[in-house]
Design an enzyme around this catalytic site. Sequence first.
Site, PDB file in Angstrom:
ATOM      1  N   GLY A  11       0.835  -1.203   0.000  1.00  0.00           N
ATOM      2  CA  GLY A  11       0.000   0.000   0.000  1.00  0.00           C
ATOM      3  C   GLY A  11       0.867   1.249   0.000  1.00  0.00           C
ATOM      4  N   LEU A  80      -1.292  -1.207   9.182  1.00  0.00           N
ATOM      5  CA  LEU A  80      -1.735  -0.375   8.062  1.00  0.00           C
ATOM      6  C   LEU A  80      -2.674  -1.123   7.120  1.00  0.00           C
ATOM      7  CD1 LEU A  80       1.685   1.243   7.076  1.00  0.00           C
ATOM      8  CD2 LEU A  80       0.023   2.020   8.757  1.00  0.00           C
ATOM      9  N   ALA A  82      -5.698  -2.851   5.316  1.00  0.00           N
ATOM     10  CA  ALA A  82      -7.147  -2.638   5.378  1.00  0.00           C
ATOM     11  C   ALA A  82      -7.733  -2.676   3.973  1.00  0.00           C
ATOM     12  CB  ALA A  82      -7.456  -1.277   5.983  1.00  0.00           C
ATOM     13  N   THR A 127      -8.724   6.747  11.207  1.00  0.00           N
ATOM     14  CA  THR A 127      -9.003   7.638  10.091  1.00  0.00           C
ATOM     15  C   THR A 127      -9.810   8.852  10.496  1.00  0.00           C
ATOM     16  OG1 THR A 127     -10.210   7.786   7.988  1.00  0.00           O
ATOM     17  CG2 THR A 127     -10.876   6.051   9.471  1.00  0.00           C
ATOM     18  N   GLU A 129     -12.364  10.327   8.997  1.00  0.00           N
ATOM     19  CA  GLU A 129     -13.771  10.510   8.654  1.00  0.00           C
ATOM     20  C   GLU A 129     -14.711   9.749   9.589  1.00  0.00           C
ATOM     21  OE1 GLU A 129     -13.997  10.561   4.247  1.00  0.00           O
ATOM     22  OE2 GLU A 129     -11.918  11.100   4.517  1.00  0.00           O
ATOM     23  N   TYR A 155     -16.847   1.086   5.961  1.00  0.00           N
ATOM     24  CA  TYR A 155     -15.401   1.198   6.231  1.00  0.00           C
ATOM     25  C   TYR A 155     -15.158   1.968   7.523  1.00  0.00           C
ATOM     26  CZ  TYR A 155     -10.781   3.415   5.872  1.00  0.00           C
ATOM     27  OH  TYR A 155      -9.518   3.912   6.137  1.00  0.00           O
ATOM     28  N   LYS A 159     -13.574   0.920  11.119  1.00  0.00           N
ATOM     29  CA  LYS A 159     -12.418   1.635  11.682  1.00  0.00           C
ATOM     30  C   LYS A 159     -12.727   2.157  13.081  1.00  0.00           C
ATOM     31  CE  LYS A 159      -8.933   1.827   8.695  1.00  0.00           C
ATOM     32  NZ  LYS A 159      -7.562   1.412   8.988  1.00  0.00           N
TER      33      LYS A 159
HETATM   34  P1  NAP Z   1      -3.801   1.208   0.791  1.00  0.00           P
HETATM   35  O1  NAP Z   1      -2.846   1.817  -0.186  1.00  0.00           O
HETATM   36  O2  NAP Z   1      -5.159   0.810   0.345  1.00  0.00           O
HETATM   37  O3  NAP Z   1      -3.083  -0.044   1.467  1.00  0.00           O
HETATM   38  C1  NAP Z   1      -3.791  -0.972   2.237  1.00  0.00           C
HETATM   39  C2  NAP Z   1      -3.045  -2.271   2.226  1.00  0.00           C
HETATM   40  O4  NAP Z   1      -3.832  -3.250   2.926  1.00  0.00           O
HETATM   41  C3  NAP Z   1      -2.784  -2.817   0.824  1.00  0.00           C
HETATM   42  O5  NAP Z   1      -1.406  -3.092   0.715  1.00  0.00           O
HETATM   43  C4  NAP Z   1      -3.600  -4.100   0.783  1.00  0.00           C
HETATM   44  O6  NAP Z   1      -2.925  -5.164   0.142  1.00  0.00           O
HETATM   45  C5  NAP Z   1      -3.723  -4.478   2.242  1.00  0.00           C
HETATM   46  N1  NAP Z   1      -4.886  -5.337   2.462  1.00  0.00           N
HETATM   47  C6  NAP Z   1      -6.155  -5.132   2.085  1.00  0.00           C
HETATM   48  N2  NAP Z   1      -6.937  -6.190   2.443  1.00  0.00           N
HETATM   49  C7  NAP Z   1      -6.111  -7.076   3.046  1.00  0.00           C
HETATM   50  C8  NAP Z   1      -6.277  -8.364   3.638  1.00  0.00           C
HETATM   51  N3  NAP Z   1      -7.451  -8.984   3.685  1.00  0.00           N
HETATM   52  N4  NAP Z   1      -5.201  -8.970   4.176  1.00  0.00           N
HETATM   53  C9  NAP Z   1      -4.019  -8.346   4.122  1.00  0.00           C
HETATM   54  N5  NAP Z   1      -3.795  -7.139   3.578  1.00  0.00           N
HETATM   55  C10 NAP Z   1      -4.810  -6.515   3.051  1.00  0.00           C
HETATM   56  O7  NAP Z   1      -3.974   2.186   2.054  1.00  0.00           O
HETATM   57  P2  NAP Z   1      -3.038   3.387   2.551  1.00  0.00           P
HETATM   58  O8  NAP Z   1      -3.508   4.645   1.910  1.00  0.00           O
HETATM   59  O9  NAP Z   1      -1.612   3.008   2.475  1.00  0.00           O
HETATM   60  O10 NAP Z   1      -3.515   3.480   4.073  1.00  0.00           O
HETATM   61  C11 NAP Z   1      -2.883   2.686   5.075  1.00  0.00           C
HETATM   62  C12 NAP Z   1      -3.848   2.537   6.235  1.00  0.00           C
HETATM   63  O11 NAP Z   1      -4.223   3.832   6.734  1.00  0.00           O
HETATM   64  C13 NAP Z   1      -5.155   1.827   5.898  1.00  0.00           C
HETATM   65  O12 NAP Z   1      -5.535   1.076   7.020  1.00  0.00           O
HETATM   66  C14 NAP Z   1      -6.141   2.961   5.665  1.00  0.00           C
HETATM   67  O13 NAP Z   1      -7.445   2.514   5.931  1.00  0.00           O
HETATM   68  C15 NAP Z   1      -5.645   3.978   6.682  1.00  0.00           C
HETATM   69  N6  NAP Z   1      -5.887   5.393   6.349  1.00  0.00           N
HETATM   70  C16 NAP Z   1      -5.493   5.893   5.158  1.00  0.00           C
HETATM   71  C17 NAP Z   1      -5.682   7.252   4.896  1.00  0.00           C
HETATM   72  C18 NAP Z   1      -5.235   7.849   3.589  1.00  0.00           C
HETATM   73  O14 NAP Z   1      -5.680   8.946   3.271  1.00  0.00           O
HETATM   74  N7  NAP Z   1      -4.348   7.225   2.841  1.00  0.00           N
HETATM   75  C19 NAP Z   1      -6.230   8.092   5.868  1.00  0.00           C
HETATM   76  C20 NAP Z   1      -6.605   7.540   7.088  1.00  0.00           C
HETATM   77  C21 NAP Z   1      -6.403   6.192   7.334  1.00  0.00           C
HETATM   78  P3  NAP Z   1      -2.908  -5.357  -1.455  1.00  0.00           P
HETATM   79  O15 NAP Z   1      -1.868  -4.399  -1.963  1.00  0.00           O
HETATM   80  O16 NAP Z   1      -2.516  -6.792  -1.594  1.00  0.00           O
HETATM   81  O17 NAP Z   1      -4.290  -5.039  -1.944  1.00  0.00           O
HETATM   82  O1  F7E Z   2     -12.490  10.259  -2.140  1.00  0.00           O
HETATM   83  C1  F7E Z   2     -14.986  12.119  -4.055  1.00  0.00           C
HETATM   84  C2  F7E Z   2     -15.463  11.068  -3.065  1.00  0.00           C
HETATM   85  O2  F7E Z   2     -11.792   7.898  -2.462  1.00  0.00           O
HETATM   86  C3  F7E Z   2     -12.363  11.619  -1.773  1.00  0.00           C
HETATM   87  C4  F7E Z   2      -9.183   6.638   2.055  1.00  0.00           C
HETATM   88  O3  F7E Z   2      -7.775   6.656   2.075  1.00  0.00           O
HETATM   89  O4  F7E Z   2      -9.326   8.861   2.938  1.00  0.00           O
HETATM   90  C5  F7E Z   2      -9.696   8.052   1.848  1.00  0.00           C
HETATM   91  O5  F7E Z   2     -11.112   8.011   1.720  1.00  0.00           O
HETATM   92  C6  F7E Z   2     -13.626  12.380  -2.188  1.00  0.00           C
HETATM   93  C7  F7E Z   2     -14.931  11.681  -1.763  1.00  0.00           C
HETATM   94  O6  F7E Z   2     -10.990   9.234  -0.423  1.00  0.00           O
HETATM   95  C8  F7E Z   2     -14.626  10.400  -7.232  1.00  0.00           C
HETATM   96  O7  F7E Z   2     -16.871  10.922  -3.112  1.00  0.00           O
HETATM   97  C9  F7E Z   2     -15.521  12.235  -6.492  1.00  0.00           C
HETATM   98  O8  F7E Z   2     -15.819  12.639  -1.274  1.00  0.00           O
HETATM   99  O9  F7E Z   2     -10.045   9.734  -2.615  1.00  0.00           O
HETATM  100  P1  F7E Z   2     -11.285   9.213  -1.990  1.00  0.00           P
HETATM  101  P2  F7E Z   2     -11.937   9.072   0.858  1.00  0.00           P
HETATM  102  O10 F7E Z   2     -13.231   8.466   0.541  1.00  0.00           O
HETATM  103  O11 F7E Z   2     -11.944  10.391   1.553  1.00  0.00           O
HETATM  104  C10 F7E Z   2      -9.829   8.433   4.215  1.00  0.00           C
HETATM  105  C11 F7E Z   2      -9.286   9.375   5.252  1.00  0.00           C
HETATM  106  C12 F7E Z   2      -9.556   7.003   4.491  1.00  0.00           C
HETATM  107  O12 F7E Z   2      -9.402   6.609   5.640  1.00  0.00           O
HETATM  108  C13 F7E Z   2      -9.718   6.055   3.359  1.00  0.00           C
HETATM  109  O13 F7E Z   2      -9.025   4.841   3.604  1.00  0.00           O
HETATM  110  O14 F7E Z   2     -13.675  12.436  -3.610  1.00  0.00           O
HETATM  111  N1  F7E Z   2     -14.952  11.625  -5.441  1.00  0.00           N
HETATM  112  N2  F7E Z   2     -15.343  11.496  -7.612  1.00  0.00           N
HETATM  113  C14 F7E Z   2     -14.371  10.476  -5.856  1.00  0.00           C
HETATM  114  N3  F7E Z   2     -13.675   9.536  -5.192  1.00  0.00           N
HETATM  115  C15 F7E Z   2     -13.185   8.474  -5.907  1.00  0.00           C
HETATM  116  N4  F7E Z   2     -12.444   7.531  -5.272  1.00  0.00           N
HETATM  117  N5  F7E Z   2     -13.419   8.335  -7.260  1.00  0.00           N
HETATM  118  C16 F7E Z   2     -14.137   9.288  -7.969  1.00  0.00           C
HETATM  119  O15 F7E Z   2     -14.340   9.172  -9.166  1.00  0.00           O
END
Ligand code: NAP
Ligand code: F7E
Length: 361
Positions: A11, A80, A82, A127, A129, A155, A159
Site C-alpha cells: 500500500g 496499516l 485494510a 481515520t 472521517e 469502512y 475503523k
Molecule cells: P492502501 O494503499 O489501500 O493499502 C492498504 C493495504 O492493505 C494494501 O497493501 C492491501 O494489500 C492491504 N490489504 C487489504 N486487504 C487485506 C487483507 N485482507 N489482508 C491483508 N492485507 C490486506 O492504504 P493506505 O492509503 O496506504 O492506508 C494505510 C492505512 O491507513 C489503511 O488502514 C487505511 O485505511 C488507513 N488510512 C489511510 C488514509 C489515507 O488517506 N491514505 C487516511 C486515514 C487512514 P494489497 O496491496 O494486496 O491489496
Molecule cells: O475520495 C470524491 C469522493 O476515495 C475523496 C481513504 O484513504 O481517505 C480516503 O477516503 C472524495 C470523496 O478518499 C470520485 O466521493 C468524487 O468525497 O479519494 P477518496 P476518501 O473516501 O476520503 C480516508 C481518510 C480514508 O481513511 C480512506 O481509507 O472524492 N470523489 N469522484 C471520488 N472519489 C473516488 N475515489 N473516485 C471518484 O471518481
Amino acid sequence: MKKAFVTWITGQDGSYLVELLLSKWYEVHWIKRRSSSFNTSRIDHLFEEKDFTIHYWDLSDSTNLIKLISEIKPDEIYNLAAQSHVAVSFDMPEYTADTVWIGTLRLLEAIKVAWIEKTCKFYQASTSELFWGLEYNRPEAWYTEESPMHPRSPYWCAKLYAMWITRNYKESYNMFACNGILFNHESPNRWETFVTRKITMAVAKISLWLQEKLYLWNLDAKRDWGHAKDYVEAMYLMLQQDEPKDYVISTWVTNTVRDFVNWSFEEVWIELEWKWKWEDEKWYNKANWECLVEVDSRYFRPAEVDFLLWDSTKARKELWWTPKYTVREMCKEMVAYDIQIFKKQEILKNHGYEILEQYEI
Ligand code: NAP
Ligand code: F7E
C-alpha cells in the site's frame, strides 16, 4: 537494533514507512498477502536491503499471525492493512468488517498470546472521517481527538471499532497502543482508485493524448489533503513517545475535489471552463472546447462526508510534527510523476512491450 512489523507495504503508507524505518536502522518485517500478480512496484527498490524480510499473512488468518508475532517478537507493530476504499465498503461491508475491524482484534490478541504486550508498541491506522454529523452545518467547527463520532460508511464503522478496541486493550492490559487519526494523505504512491491519483493520472494521459475524458462524482466534497511522506513520520513519532496517546494528523487546509482538478490541469497548461445543468456538469478545454471532465453517477456513494476540517494542535505541540508539503506542491509532484510514467510506457509500447492498462474505480 529495533524490530518493526509492518502490515502491508504494497500500500501507499507501508511503502514510505518501511523506507523511513530502514533509514533509522530498524530490522523491518514486512507482511504481504498472497497475490497471483505482481503488486510490489512501490517497494521493489528495497528488495536488496538486508534488514528487510517478507512474510505472508492475510488479515483473516489468526494462526499464522500468532506464529509470526511469537517468532519475531517485534518492538513496534504498525497496522496499516485494510480494505481501505470507502465506496467499495458499501459493496463489500462484511469483508471490510472482517479485515478492518476483526483483523485489528486478531493483531492485538496475537500480541497478548505472544506475551509481548508489555514490550511491544502498537500503532493503529485510524481515520479522520469518523466524525461527520454533529457539526455538519457548521463548517467553522473544527474536530479534535475528543469530538463525538458519526461514521458514514461500512469502512468507517469498522475503523471505529478498530479504534475503540485499540483503546480498550491499552486500558485493559496496559499496552502501549495508540491511534493515528489521519486525514487524507496522498502521493505518487497512492493507488489510482483514490480521487487525487485518479485525477493526476487522467490529466497526465489527457495531456499526452492517451485519454479523452475524466469521469468523477462529487466535485464539491472537501478534503484536507497532506503528503503521505509527512504522515508516516507522524506514525513513527507516535510510537517514540513515553505514553501511548491518540493524535489527529492534518494540514489545517481544506479544498474541494474541483480545486484539485483545476490545479492538476494547470500543471499541463490546460485552462478549464465548467458548465452545469442540474447534476450534468461538464468541463471544457478553453482552448478548443473539447469536453475533458464529466460527472458520472457510477462513482456515487450512498452516504458521503462532504466537509471536514481538523485541529492537529496536539500533534504539533507534543510530537513536534508539522507537514513539509503543501497540497499544491504535492499535486505538482503527482502530475509530473504520472507524465513521466506514461511517457516511459509509450516508449516501451513502441518497442513492442505489452503494458497492462490501469483501471479506475
Ligand atoms: P492502501 O494503499 O489501500 O493499502 C492498504 C493495504 O492493505 C494494501 O497493501 C492491501 O494489500 C492491504 N490489504 C487489504 N486487504 C487485506 C487483507 N485482507 N489482508 C491483508 N492485507 C490486506 O492504504 P493506505 O492509503 O496506504 O492506508 C494505510 C492505512 O491507513 C489503511 O488502514 C487505511 O485505511 C488507513 N488510512 C489511510 C488514509 C489515507 O488517506 N491514505 C487516511 C486515514 C487512514 P494489497 O496491496 O494486496 O491489496
Ligand atoms: O475520495 C470524491 C469522493 O476515495 C475523496 C481513504 O484513504 O481517505 C480516503 O477516503 C472524495 C470523496 O478518499 C470520485 O466521493 C468524487 O468525497 O479519494 P477518496 P476518501 O473516501 O476520503 C480516508 C481518510 C480514508 O481513511 C480512506 O481509507 O472524492 N470523489 N469522484 C471520488 N472519489 C473516488 N475515489 N473516485 C471518484 O471518481
